[in-house]
Enzyme design. Structure first.
Site, PDB file in Angstrom:
ATOM      1  N   LYS A  79     -48.754 -18.475  68.737  1.00 57.47           N
ATOM      2  CA  LYS A  79     -49.463 -18.065  67.512  1.00 57.47           C
ATOM      3  C   LYS A  79     -50.393 -16.892  67.803  1.00 57.47           C
ATOM      4  O   LYS A  79     -50.465 -15.945  67.028  1.00 57.47           O
ATOM      5  CB  LYS A  79     -50.269 -19.254  66.993  1.00 57.47           C
ATOM      6  CG  LYS A  79     -50.345 -19.325  65.500  1.00 57.47           C
ATOM      7  CD  LYS A  79     -50.886 -20.625  65.022  1.00 57.47           C
ATOM      8  CE  LYS A  79     -51.972 -21.240  65.838  1.00 57.47           C
ATOM      9  NZ  LYS A  79     -51.736 -21.855  67.101  1.00 57.47           N
ATOM     10  N   THR A  81     -49.958 -14.807  70.312  1.00 54.81           N
ATOM     11  CA  THR A  81     -49.016 -13.714  70.585  1.00 54.81           C
ATOM     12  C   THR A  81     -48.533 -13.095  69.276  1.00 54.81           C
ATOM     13  O   THR A  81     -48.470 -11.865  69.138  1.00 54.81           O
ATOM     14  CB  THR A  81     -47.814 -14.263  71.390  1.00 54.81           C
ATOM     15  OG1 THR A  81     -48.304 -14.983  72.515  1.00 54.81           O
ATOM     16  CG2 THR A  81     -46.894 -13.150  71.845  1.00 54.81           C
ATOM     17  N   ARG A 102     -59.756 -16.556  68.612  1.00 58.07           N
ATOM     18  CA  ARG A 102     -60.789 -17.466  69.104  1.00 58.07           C
ATOM     19  C   ARG A 102     -60.932 -17.354  70.618  1.00 58.07           C
ATOM     20  O   ARG A 102     -59.963 -17.059  71.317  1.00 58.07           O
ATOM     21  CB  ARG A 102     -60.417 -18.895  68.704  1.00 58.07           C
ATOM     22  CG  ARG A 102     -60.320 -19.078  67.196  1.00 58.07           C
ATOM     23  CD  ARG A 102     -59.397 -20.223  66.833  1.00 58.07           C
ATOM     24  NE  ARG A 102     -58.079 -20.017  67.403  1.00 58.07           N
ATOM     25  CZ  ARG A 102     -57.238 -20.988  67.711  1.00 58.07           C
ATOM     26  NH1 ARG A 102     -57.565 -22.232  67.496  1.00 58.07           N
ATOM     27  NH2 ARG A 102     -56.063 -20.705  68.239  1.00 58.07           N
ATOM     28  N   LYS A 113     -52.255 -24.739  80.475  1.00 56.63           N
ATOM     29  CA  LYS A 113     -51.757 -24.028  79.304  1.00 56.63           C
ATOM     30  C   LYS A 113     -51.935 -22.518  79.385  1.00 56.63           C
ATOM     31  O   LYS A 113     -51.264 -21.762  78.681  1.00 56.63           O
ATOM     32  CB  LYS A 113     -52.428 -24.569  78.036  1.00 56.63           C
ATOM     33  CG  LYS A 113     -51.636 -24.202  76.787  1.00 56.63           C
ATOM     34  CD  LYS A 113     -52.359 -24.528  75.495  1.00 56.63           C
ATOM     35  CE  LYS A 113     -51.706 -23.766  74.351  1.00 56.63           C
ATOM     36  NZ  LYS A 113     -52.541 -23.672  73.175  1.00 56.63           N
ATOM     37  N   ALA A 295     -57.954 -27.048  67.220  1.00 58.69           N
ATOM     38  CA  ALA A 295     -57.981 -27.480  65.820  1.00 58.69           C
ATOM     39  C   ALA A 295     -57.627 -28.942  65.661  1.00 58.69           C
ATOM     40  O   ALA A 295     -57.744 -29.491  64.573  1.00 58.69           O
ATOM     41  CB  ALA A 295     -57.038 -26.614  64.987  1.00 58.69           C
ATOM     42  N   PHE A 323     -53.340 -24.295  66.086  1.00 60.34           N
ATOM     43  CA  PHE A 323     -52.215 -25.227  66.069  1.00 60.34           C
ATOM     44  C   PHE A 323     -51.330 -25.083  64.817  1.00 60.34           C
ATOM     45  O   PHE A 323     -51.238 -24.014  64.251  1.00 60.34           O
ATOM     46  CB  PHE A 323     -52.704 -26.663  66.252  1.00 60.34           C
ATOM     47  CG  PHE A 323     -53.273 -26.894  67.628  1.00 60.34           C
ATOM     48  CD1 PHE A 323     -52.587 -26.490  68.755  1.00 60.34           C
ATOM     49  CD2 PHE A 323     -54.500 -27.504  67.789  1.00 60.34           C
ATOM     50  CE1 PHE A 323     -53.108 -26.703  70.030  1.00 60.34           C
ATOM     51  CE2 PHE A 323     -55.027 -27.717  69.060  1.00 60.34           C
ATOM     52  CZ  PHE A 323     -54.336 -27.319  70.161  1.00 60.34           C
ATOM     53  N   PHE A 411     -38.024 -15.052  71.798  1.00 60.07           N
ATOM     54  CA  PHE A 411     -38.093 -14.940  73.250  1.00 60.07           C
ATOM     55  C   PHE A 411     -36.801 -14.280  73.717  1.00 60.07           C
ATOM     56  O   PHE A 411     -35.775 -14.357  73.020  1.00 60.07           O
ATOM     57  CB  PHE A 411     -38.251 -16.344  73.854  1.00 60.07           C
ATOM     58  CG  PHE A 411     -38.765 -16.333  75.272  1.00 60.07           C
ATOM     59  CD1 PHE A 411     -40.001 -15.798  75.574  1.00 60.07           C
ATOM     60  CD2 PHE A 411     -38.016 -16.872  76.296  1.00 60.07           C
ATOM     61  CE1 PHE A 411     -40.473 -15.787  76.884  1.00 60.07           C
ATOM     62  CE2 PHE A 411     -38.480 -16.863  77.611  1.00 60.07           C
ATOM     63  CZ  PHE A 411     -39.705 -16.316  77.902  1.00 60.07           C
ATOM     64  N   TRP A 439     -43.247  -9.945  71.831  1.00 57.11           N
ATOM     65  CA  TRP A 439     -43.474 -10.346  73.218  1.00 57.11           C
ATOM     66  C   TRP A 439     -42.779  -9.356  74.156  1.00 57.11           C
ATOM     67  O   TRP A 439     -43.374  -8.867  75.119  1.00 57.11           O
ATOM     68  CB  TRP A 439     -42.928 -11.767  73.443  1.00 57.11           C
ATOM     69  CG  TRP A 439     -43.189 -12.303  74.818  1.00 57.11           C
ATOM     70  CD1 TRP A 439     -44.293 -12.982  75.230  1.00 57.11           C
ATOM     71  CD2 TRP A 439     -42.340 -12.182  75.976  1.00 57.11           C
ATOM     72  NE1 TRP A 439     -44.199 -13.297  76.568  1.00 57.11           N
ATOM     73  CE2 TRP A 439     -43.005 -12.812  77.052  1.00 57.11           C
ATOM     74  CE3 TRP A 439     -41.092 -11.591  76.220  1.00 57.11           C
ATOM     75  CZ2 TRP A 439     -42.459 -12.889  78.332  1.00 57.11           C
ATOM     76  CZ3 TRP A 439     -40.551 -11.660  77.487  1.00 57.11           C
ATOM     77  CH2 TRP A 439     -41.237 -12.313  78.536  1.00 57.11           C
TER      78      TRP A 439
END
Lengths: 587, 587
Positions: A79, A81, A102, A113, A295, A323, A411, A439
């Site tokens: 998200k 990205t 954020r 992560k 979230a 999220f 991807f 990406w």
């Protein structure tokens, strides 16, 4: 133009892009700021919220674009990205664009992560500052929050040790008579420190505090972070901090930071946090970073303050909700927009082939372990089954009056046939859909996506809240559970129901918004249930009262405010080049 | 020119002086820096240590002036005030002068002692930034330190839960087999949080850490702060961090941050801390702020790095050692100078009439309570008796080969007769002595004092260490106890003696320096014994091993690494003006 994302680590792309990164001085010129509206902080700067808003109060706002996602894998859905990719795509089209993301938590960054800076060519830079404390907002929150606990626990000690007369003579402070079994607040730290989840404090003697059970949560779950996300200025911040409920007295009276006479000093620690930090994409679109993630357990939205500034400075302002749409978008919709009074022009629903395969029945995705082959090779069957989660999320966003733009965050191992299945399903559900290769290719890969968003912004919408603020708490939760999560209803555990009744009857809570606490890994309260589960009911086991932020937080199922550090943590791979001072190994 | 210190609070003087405070850009010009040697951080800046030292490596050093004190009252002795006053006095005489002080801890700032920014007209500005986190060094230390504890406790959990084969498969990490009864390190927080002094962590289930006793200490007592004070560059910092001993294995093997594979990530968190922050006096002499206080439980010295830069940039560089000469100066002398290779030109011994009266038998001085009348009115008898503590400290400094300058840090209620007694005693002991009214009058009040320091710098000295590094640990402690504290000898508790023998026999510890842990409120280990106690022996109950900083730390008596917050804490009076963002009530 784009970097070789397949063969370069994110921190390497960041390092390369940093060579041409604008300085704070450059940004003053590029954004038409007054010199004193920018406070340089090393290579970054904070912008002065009040000065900018005062100067630009009569300027019309730009387009307000929210980015959310389908139910993600534990690795996230891209998200951030996608938010960055959208800024780059709009930038490539010559638009005046910026955004707000954020600040990441040190917990996931040091665990498995990664740092949530985006990835590949759609990355926020400089990644090192972003990943390791930024300009100190979370540290300020940590100090302010823990100061409240110092005030509480030392007060409990002194009240135990001294008579009323002695207390009067020593400090003039009244006895608050804290109930040690009803201390609501714990301490915070910005790591995944499971060993501090349940602790006993105050062992020792008369001067060693007050013996009781206590807890640490991850810093970004602090009510102070929620307050930062929804505060409108410093006075509002101070009022909200003083109203935080720390504990209850033995007669059931809430004890606030104001009662402890510590709220003003906490505000002093947080005085700089209201000014967002300015960063940029790897293609140099400006982006604010403000407030925190998570979230599921927190509000997890970029701040109202940064959105307000962005809407004044940019024609297109991209903001991220945490999220999936059931959690992040629902809070953006019914909590954040209710607090800000702002209305979005469009929402973007980020989808990946990987997550859709998981929803279609693919093997478990475990952070830190190698991805099963189903996720690396074409498997149209899994995608076909998995799109139902995306369609559900499209329908959730449509309930807000917005027709979303689905972005297939592509991807490089995804195939055209897999993407075609998603497009077909999204369009059948009435949404716009565009694939995007940001990406891999940066803004050039996001042009189709950017165009779809521009079109959607022109279309307009009928944005409205899911429920009116007058609706009673249990009814609200019922509406959210049925309409957003797809549950058959809500089961209240007896104590939670009793608390809910009390809250519904007390007019003091009449203007509180409802902030759900639920896992982000499933539409249900059980993280392992993927896709769109049917025939289930949402259990509510507690309702947290955030009397500072003015949130009532119903907690669904068991969810911890302190994640754990895994057996193969990311900190192992992070290092510093001692000649250049550059940090390596962040992802 | 000077502000009305009698009627203005320190934060008010700071606010007034800030109106003409140089910006980071101004400092680049004033100090002849290259633009990229200054990293602006809001109103302050950090200087780039490596760049400046590389550029100026061939420039001769200025005069190196250390400031220490007699045994202080619990309110402090005005050592920071005197250091600042000396800079102002030398500035008023047209000298190119600057200095280095230490960043205060949030603990005392929020409790009762205040922020250690100096006071009256001899104040470091801006006081708000100084008092509330500066440019983040302590926060960086806190995060780096606690990350080590996250690494340790999660590792202990995973090693308990998994077999060797599972561990290999999950992470490739070997079993460290930590002895839970021999975990040396605790967690840190930068407040006086007595409730966290003794805790039990890891309650809950299999995924909730490892159940054991643990502890929090105040952040500035962290070995990382000691390392920051003595590190010479980033490579040295990284090596020292990786060598910190966190715990011992069940077979008695030390387990370091390197063994936990977390030392490099800790260094990443601390990469900015090696660059000192530049502030200035209320009369605008430049002053670095770097490393931390608490010379009783920590090294408590301004950093070697900031002294090195200051000696290159200034003709006169003033540096502060924590607390009294028995503690602060002894560590400057035998620990810091041994690490730096630098030699001081002179030491200043700060004395107040207030503290001398206390040593002469005056009533107890209690922070947060009103000062008894003996301290506000003339009482030559108490001064006459109390000067013996000062004479003892003069003799301590003379043992280092330095004839000190005694500064009578004059408060406006002190009388001429009281000051005359001190001068007479100091001169009889062979020291220079000057009174100074910098608190009341700034640099103009410190001219006599500044002149005495300039004269002393010209005189030269025979600086040498108290003991050679070859001397065995117990002999070193004996020399320190007798020669510096005035004890009749040392009593080793059995376990401490056993540990000392082990350390003496292991060649690994051959180049470690000795950093004493002892109260600063008495020459003895008992805080209530004032003056110059005779006929006592120093008990050593433990020896801490700082294998990162390379310190052996004999602990005298009982001293806590976590102070407590009192019943009338300072945070009650700290506030923020929400229109201007200015912080009020700091002292």
């Amino acid at each position: 133009m784009a970097y070789d994302a397949v063969n370069m680590a994110d921190w390497q792309i960041s390092e390369a892009a940093e060579e041409n990164m604008p300085t704070p001085e450059d940004w003053v010129e590029k954004l038409g700021l007054e010199k004193d509206e920018m406070l340089p902080m090393g290579r970054l700067g904070k912008v002065d919220f009040l000065k900018i808003m005062n100067r630009l109060q009569d300027k019309p706002d730009g387009k307000y674009i929210e980015v959310t996602a389908i139910t993600p894998t534990p690795l996230g859905e891209g998200k951030s990205t996608t938010s960055v990719g959208l800024m780059e795509g709009l930038g490539m089209r010559g638009k005046n664009v910026g955004g707000a993301l954020r600040q990441p938590s040190g917990g996931p960054t040091m665990n498995v992560k990664g740092t949530a800076a985006g990835g590949g060519n759609s990355l926020l830079i400089p990644m090192t500052e972003f990943s390791l404390g930024l300009t100190g907002d979370i540290n300020d929150i940590m100090n302010a929050h823990n100061l409240a606990m110092v005030a509480l626990t030392s007060r409990m000690q002194h009240e135990r040790n001294y008579t009323d007369e002695q207390l009067q003579r020593l400090s003039g402070m009244p006895r608050l008579d804290v109930d040690p079994t009803r201390v609501e607040m714990g301490w915070i730290i910005d790591f995944c420190a499971q060993a501090l989840r349940n602790i006993i404090i105050g062992l020792g003697g008369r001067a060693d505090g007050y013996t009781m059970q206590s807890k640490f949560a991850i810093a970004v779950s602090s009510e102070l972070m929620a307050i930062l996300a929804v505060a409108t200025n410093l006075a509002d911040l101070k009022e909200k901090i003083n109203n935080i409920t720390v504990a209850f007295s033995k007669t059931g009276k809430p004890i606030t930071c104001g009662d402890l006479e510590v709220g003003n000093a906490m505000t002093a620690f947080m005085r700089n946090t209201i000014n967002p930090t300015l960063m940029c994409t790897a293609e140099y679109q400006p982006c604010f970073v403000h407030a925190g993630p998570f979230a599921n357990i927190a509000v997890g939205q970029s701040s109202i303050i940064s959105d307000r500034i962005g809407l004044k400075l940019f024609d297109y302002h991209v903001t991220e909700s945490g999220f999936a749409a059931d959690i992040g978008f629902e809070k953006f919709w019914n909590v954040k927009c209710r607090n800000s009074g702002l209305k979005p022009h469009v929402s973007v629903l980020t989808s990946t082939i990987r997550a859709l395969k998981m929803h279609g029945g693919g093997p478990k995705v475990v952070p830190g372990k190698e991805m099963p082959k189903e996720y690396k090779e074409e498997n149209t069957g899994l995608v076909e089954k998995g799109v139902e989660n995306m369609v559900h999320m499209i329908n959730v966003i449509r309930k807000a009056g917005i027709n979303p733009v689905v972005c297939v965050n592509r991807f490089y191992t995804d195939t055209d046939d897999e993407v075609a299945i998603v497009k077909k399903a999204a369009e059948a559900a009435g949404a716009r859909c565009a694939e995007s290769k940001h990406w891999e290719k940066g803004g050039e890969g996001a042009l189709e996506f950017a165009d779809a968003v521009v079109d959607a912004c022109e279309e307009g919408n009928d944005f409205d809240f899911l429920y009116p603020l007058e609706m009673k708490l249990r009814d609200r939760v019922d509406v959210i559970a049925r309409e957003v999560y797809g549950a058959d209803g809500v089961d209240w555990q007896p104590e939670a129901e009793q608390k809910a009744k009390m809250l519904e009857e007390d007019p003091k809570y009449g203007d509180y918004t409802t902030m759900m606490v639920k896992t982000h890994l499933s539409l249900t309260h059980e993280p392992t249930r993927k896709g769109v589960p049917k025939g289930w009911r949402l259990p509510i086991r507690d309702v947290l009262i955030y009397s500072g932020a003015k949130f009532l937080c119903p907690c669904a199922g068991t969810i911890s405010l302190m994640p754990g550090t895994g057996s193969n943590p990311a900190f192992r791979r992070i290092d510093v080049d001692t000649d250049s001072g550059k940090v390596t190994g962040l992802f």
